[in-house]
Design an enzyme around this catalytic site. Structure first.
Site, mmCIF file in Angstrom:
data_model
loop_
_atom_site.group_PDB
_atom_site.id
_atom_site.type_symbol
_atom_site.label_atom_id
_atom_site.label_comp_id
_atom_site.label_asym_id
_atom_site.label_seq_id
_atom_site.Cartn_x
_atom_site.Cartn_y
_atom_site.Cartn_z
ATOM 1 N N TYR A 45 -5.598 2.469 7.205
ATOM 2 C CA TYR A 45 -5.496 1.734 8.471
ATOM 3 C C TYR A 45 -6.854 1.259 8.994
ATOM 4 O O TYR A 45 -6.911 0.278 9.737
ATOM 5 C CB TYR A 45 -4.775 2.599 9.514
ATOM 6 C CG TYR A 45 -3.266 2.419 9.457
ATOM 7 C CD1 TYR A 45 -2.570 2.609 8.265
ATOM 8 C CD2 TYR A 45 -2.545 2.050 10.587
ATOM 9 C CE1 TYR A 45 -1.201 2.436 8.207
ATOM 10 C CE2 TYR A 45 -1.165 1.874 10.532
ATOM 11 C CZ TYR A 45 -0.502 2.069 9.345
ATOM 12 O OH TYR A 45 0.856 1.890 9.282
ATOM 13 N N CYS A 82 0.820 -1.222 0.000
ATOM 14 C CA CYS A 82 0.000 0.000 0.000
ATOM 15 C C CYS A 82 0.852 1.269 0.000
ATOM 16 O O CYS A 82 0.418 2.308 -0.492
ATOM 17 C CB CYS A 82 -0.906 0.018 1.216
ATOM 18 S SG CYS A 82 -1.235 -1.579 1.910
ATOM 19 N N HIS A 87 -2.449 7.079 3.099
ATOM 20 C CA HIS A 87 -1.955 5.948 3.894
ATOM 21 C C HIS A 87 -2.704 5.829 5.226
ATOM 22 O O HIS A 87 -2.978 4.719 5.685
ATOM 23 C CB HIS A 87 -0.446 6.053 4.105
ATOM 24 C CG HIS A 87 0.157 4.716 4.411
ATOM 25 N ND1 HIS A 87 -0.015 3.620 3.604
ATOM 26 C CD2 HIS A 87 0.883 4.267 5.469
ATOM 27 C CE1 HIS A 87 0.579 2.566 4.132
ATOM 28 N NE2 HIS A 87 1.127 2.930 5.280
HETATM 29 FE FE1 SF4 Z 1 -0.677 -1.529 3.998
HETATM 30 FE FE2 SF4 Z 1 -1.614 -1.510 6.447
HETATM 31 FE FE3 SF4 Z 1 0.853 -2.427 5.959
HETATM 32 FE FE4 SF4 Z 1 0.377 0.180 5.772
HETATM 33 S S1 SF4 Z 1 0.225 -1.072 7.657
HETATM 34 S S2 SF4 Z 1 1.474 -1.071 4.300
HETATM 35 S S3 SF4 Z 1 -1.739 0.203 4.994
HETATM 36 S S4 SF4 Z 1 -1.071 -3.302 5.272
#
Ligand code: SF4
Length: 499
Positions: A295, A102, A291
């Site tokens: 979550y 992501c 981002h």
């Molecule tokens: Fe993806 Fe969640 Fe990992 Fe961030 S914490 S990279 S949003 S899976």
């Protein structure tokens, strides 16, 4: 689009300079410490091919009109933003960990709109250059590691004021064919098993920090890049057991690394910002908004798994009908679905940027993440509560397998009739992996620490408008809105109402 296996095999062609536990790693693909992270990232590829999940996992490229993996897509509508968080929740449910891809997706979307705005205002040519790169990423179905966090040194000082200029990644040299960069990016998710690294500035910069206003993308094995893999709780259990790991297939958190750039050359066609400090704040905010909104998807997918584990353990312990357990499970669901609602809300409130790409509601995105920093700890605390103390006192897999003591474990650590000690231990280890380990601070600090969200919430809260609302209701200010819709003063309007 690559399958999961094709993704993993494609990593063999890359030769990144990776260090872990003090040793140079020859093959990222074959190392048992890394394999769970690769498996988790591979799910972002694999599910794109499954009839039940392909609609969620893929999108139509606005550049080529071809179906592409959604992790390389520029959001074209609020519906795209909603589907993205549905994809995050789905992958969280399937892997129970961070699937890493992501960050690169959010970097692509942030840089897309920032380069468009830069070109519009400054007459630069970054956007077309970026579109060429995006076509390549979509065609090759690449995994990008988004790299934003600099080491930062003394946080009371700006990048250019640090005693060591390398504490923020910066342009060390400008050449006719490109730039040379030096510095590092810290705790970069999925970096060792990504194809490319996309570097972005970590904060809003002033003119004095222009050399630090730099954005570019490079293959992970480019000359001069070194990756030092971070440790996670209980990580070396992977080297000698399966059960003790808790989630042997997909691991825990995202496999973060310190990525060091020692005078790395970046050709101009891979440079998307170089000195335009005025646009650093916008890029950081757009990326962080995307981002942070994730979550409420990925972590809620994890919550679904840990709630399921807790319900299973309650039954195994014969307490599934106890009112206090039902209450704890309901509270876990309430907390996680609240975060999910926040994530959906900031996607539905998404808006079209001048570039045509859609961005999430920035206030709500920060609310999502701030809630996650608290609620994750709470639902994991409740999971620990339901699991009981055994979650941190279990004997090892070797003890289970031992001809001398294995029989005691089978006899004394089983649950109610029909629940073996082996199954119970597996489920308790999963809860340990998710509720006791590195996943907790990951929920706190990933995508920025709580203070970063509060700064953005304060900035976006529009307190002045709220003060005006209160003054109007309290009678400290005239209700000009009422006058505009009725043509009457408050006295006339309410006086007529009273009669
Ligand atoms: Fe993806 Fe969640 Fe990992 Fe961030 S914490 S990279 S949003 S899976």
């Amino acid at each position: 689009m690559k399958t999961g296996r094709e993704y993993i095999e494609s990593l063999r062609k890359l030769k990144p300079r990776v260090y872990s536990l003090g040793q140079r790693v020859e093959s990222v693909v074959d190392h048992p410490l890394f394999r769970p992270h690769l498996n988790a990232a591979a799910m972002t590829y694999e599910l794109a091919h499954h009839p039940e999940t392909t609609e969620t996992m893929t999108a139509t490229s606005h550049l080529s009109g071809q179906r592409v993996n959604r992790f390389t897509h520029i959001h074209q509508s609020a519906a795209d933003l909603v589907t993205k968080v549905r994809m995050m929740r789905l992958l969280g449910q399937k892997t129970a960990t961070c699937f890493q891809r992501c960050v690169g997706l959010d970097a692509l979307n942030g840089v897309f709109s920032a380069t468009f705005d830069m070109d519009s205002k400054l007459g630069t040519t970054y956007h077309q250059r970026f579109i060429q790169y995006l076509r390549y990423v979509q065609e090759q179905d690449l995994m990008l590691a988004g790299a934003m966090s600099d080491p930062k040194g003394d946080r009371s000082l700006s990048p250019s004021q640090q005693d060591d200029p390398d504490l923020y990644l910066h342009v060390a040299q400008r050449r006719q064919e490109g730039i040379v960069v030096r510095g590092a990016k810290a705790h970069i998710t999925g970096a060792i098993n990504a194809h490319e690294i996309m570097v972005m500035p970590t904060r809003s910069m002033g003119e004095a920090d222009s050399d630090y206003a730099v954005c570019f993308a490079l293959p992970v094995d480019s000359t001069g890049i070194t990756l030092v893999f971070g440790r996670q709780t209980n990580d070396t259990r992977r080297l000698d057991s399966e059960v003790d790991v808790g989630n042997a297939k997909y691991g825990i958190v995202g496999g973060e690394a310190l990525v060091v750039f020692e005078d790395v050359f970046v050709p101009w066609e891979r440079v998307f910002m170089c000195g335009e400090h005025q646009f650093t704040g916008q890029l950081v905010e757009t990326f962080a908004g995307h981002h942070r909104s994730n979550y409420g998807g990925c972590k809620v997918g994890l919550a679904d798994v840990v709630i399921g584990a807790s319900a299973w353990l309650a039954e195994c312990h014969g307490v599934e009908k106890a009112p206090n357990i039902a209450d704890l499970l309901a509270e876990m669901v309430n907390l996680s679905e609240t975060c999910w609602a926040c994530s959906l809300a900031c996607a539905y409130e998404g808006w079209k940027t001048p570039s045509g790409a859609y961005s999430v509601d920035p206030l709500l995105a920060n609310v999502v993440k701030l809630n996650i920093t608290r609620s994750t700890y709470e639902w994991m605390r409740l999971a620990q509560d339901i699991a009981g103390g055994l979650v941190i006192t279990l004997p090892s897999q070797s003890d289970q397998d031992s001809p001398e003591v294995g029989k005691f474990i089978k006899k004394y650590l089983r649950g109610k009739k029909g629940f073996s000690a082996g199954d119970r231990i597996r489920m308790l280890r999963l809860v340990e992996n998710m509720a006791v380990g590195a996943g907790l601070p990951e929920a706190l600090h990933g995508a920025g620490s709580p203070t970063a969200q509060k700064i953005m919430i304060r900035r976006r809260a529009n307190l002045e408008a709220k003060v005006q609302l209160a003054k109007t209701i309290a009678g400290l200010a005239e209700d000009t809105f009422l006058r505009s819709i009725t043509g009457l003063s408050e006295d006339d309007y309410f006086g007529r109402s009273r009669t």
